[in-house]
Design an enzyme around this catalytic site. Sequence first.
Site, PDB file in Angstrom:
ATOM      1  N   HIS A 234      75.494  35.336  34.429  1.00  0.00           N
ATOM      2  CA  HIS A 234      73.890  35.353  33.903  1.00  0.00           C
ATOM      3  C   HIS A 234      73.317  34.589  34.744  1.00  0.00           C
ATOM      4  O   HIS A 234      73.659  33.446  34.020  1.00  0.00           O
ATOM      5  CB  HIS A 234      73.769  36.039  32.688  1.00  0.00           C
ATOM      6  CG  HIS A 234      74.090  35.127  31.269  1.00  0.00           C
ATOM      7  ND1 HIS A 234      75.508  34.741  31.387  1.00  0.00           N
ATOM      8  CD2 HIS A 234      73.392  34.723  31.144  1.00  0.00           C
ATOM      9  CE1 HIS A 234      75.278  33.732  30.211  1.00  0.00           C
ATOM     10  NE2 HIS A 234      73.652  33.124  29.932  1.00  0.00           N
ATOM     11  N   ASP A 236      69.682  32.284  31.894  1.00  0.00           N
ATOM     12  CA  ASP A 236      68.650  32.459  30.903  1.00  0.00           C
ATOM     13  C   ASP A 236      67.535  32.289  31.850  1.00  0.00           C
ATOM     14  O   ASP A 236      66.822  32.431  32.391  1.00  0.00           O
ATOM     15  CB  ASP A 236      68.952  30.998  30.704  1.00  0.00           C
ATOM     16  CG  ASP A 236      70.107  31.070  29.673  1.00  0.00           C
ATOM     17  OD1 ASP A 236      71.211  31.563  30.113  1.00  0.00           O
ATOM     18  OD2 ASP A 236      70.545  30.163  29.919  1.00  0.00           O
ATOM     19  N   HIS A 292      75.225  31.400  35.575  1.00  0.00           N
ATOM     20  CA  HIS A 292      76.629  30.639  34.701  1.00  0.00           C
ATOM     21  C   HIS A 292      77.795  30.884  33.768  1.00  0.00           C
ATOM     22  O   HIS A 292      76.640  32.580  33.769  1.00  0.00           O
ATOM     23  CB  HIS A 292      75.764  29.421  33.787  1.00  0.00           C
ATOM     24  CG  HIS A 292      74.872  30.491  33.135  1.00  0.00           C
ATOM     25  ND1 HIS A 292      73.608  30.135  33.321  1.00  0.00           N
ATOM     26  CD2 HIS A 292      75.011  29.865  31.803  1.00  0.00           C
ATOM     27  CE1 HIS A 292      73.223  30.575  32.629  1.00  0.00           C
ATOM     28  NE2 HIS A 292      73.276  30.238  31.309  1.00  0.00           N
ATOM     29  N   ARG A 303      86.259  27.387  21.437  1.00  0.00           N
ATOM     30  CA  ARG A 303      85.165  26.955  21.386  1.00  0.00           C
ATOM     31  C   ARG A 303      84.076  26.901  20.826  1.00  0.00           C
ATOM     32  O   ARG A 303      83.899  28.847  20.431  1.00  0.00           O
ATOM     33  CB  ARG A 303      84.709  27.299  23.109  1.00  0.00           C
ATOM     34  CG  ARG A 303      83.531  26.672  23.967  1.00  0.00           C
ATOM     35  CD  ARG A 303      83.244  27.532  25.141  1.00  0.00           C
ATOM     36  NE  ARG A 303      81.676  27.031  25.781  1.00  0.00           N
ATOM     37  CZ  ARG A 303      81.157  26.075  26.656  1.00  0.00           C
ATOM     38  NH1 ARG A 303      81.937  24.855  25.888  1.00  0.00           N
ATOM     39  NH2 ARG A 303      80.379  25.923  26.479  1.00  0.00           N
TER      40      ARG A 303
END
Length: 356
Positions: A234, A236, A292, A303
């Site tokens: 996607h 941002d 990304h 994570r």
Amino acid sequence: MATTSLSHAYRDTHLHYSHIVPLDFSAVEDLPESHTWTTAHPTRAADHPGGGGLPAAVPTIDLRSPSAAALVGDACRDWGMFQVTNHGVPAGLVEDVEAHARRLFELPAEQKLKAVRAPNGATGYGVARISPFFTKLMWHEGFTIMAGSAVEHAKLLWPLQYQEFCDAMDNYQKKMKSLAYKLFLIILKSLGYDENNQETSLLSASLNQSQGALQLNSYPSCPNPSRAIGLAPHTDSLLLTILHQNDTNGLQIFREGGVGWVPVTPLKGALVINVGDLMHILSNGCFPTVYHRVVPNETRRHRFSVAYFYGPPADSTVAPLAVVGRQFPRFRAVTVREYIGLKNKHLEKAIGLIKI
């Protein structure tokens, strides 16, 4: 003066609870079919360093360097993403916010659901908002904070011990907003503008009214990381994103020219900066807004990341700066609210819908 909170821009989008409530990751031993993507991850660019004659890592820029402004401009044009050091955000504050994020995501599932995001809401606990665009679910859970929402939801999670969490989030957002504005001015300078220009001073005044948005992310240990996706590809939506990631790999950026997915390796003390759709519009396409994604860690480590999304209030208008890089504007003017609405309905096609 535009003052509408970003959270208002999401009120027209109603999601079903299946696209809000995350999986109880602690309750599964195998990767569920609902989270199993049909193909394994493509070959990574790390296997082919320097493919296509391009460097194999996003740039890292020391903001105290005399050449920082030029390097930031080059990174925005060539990559749309870079890492910064000596950024002025205290390491202790970053560590504190990460510790609070861990504390939140380690709560039992039933406790976290007390702060679940409303179907037409933008804040609270839930899966990524891009989830409805994909047939499979993501190995991810998140917690979104906008315009003072931390208090509202933290009281539900820790009725007697919420203030410390809220203070940490408020302090972090203040530091992020200050850094984002500093970077914004550096980027304007790289485009040939300064903060005293009439066109950019209006946008700067608008940005001073914005609180941005803070997103806490958790990507738990995955039983089959090669067949899951933490966060699907996607871009941002806003101007800039500032990301802290813990010492666990997973973030990748897509590079054209046959390079493919490039890992964005965590660097101790560094923050990741990436160009968003609105900055792509503002720069008249000079700065790419890059795809990304996050893949589950192959060593099955948990994570965590903290993303700050920086942009003007929802009723602000964004348009290409006059004659930046091209003779004619490539995009029409659009309000933040309208663009977020387009993104919520069309995802990656949204940017094309405002092209001239």
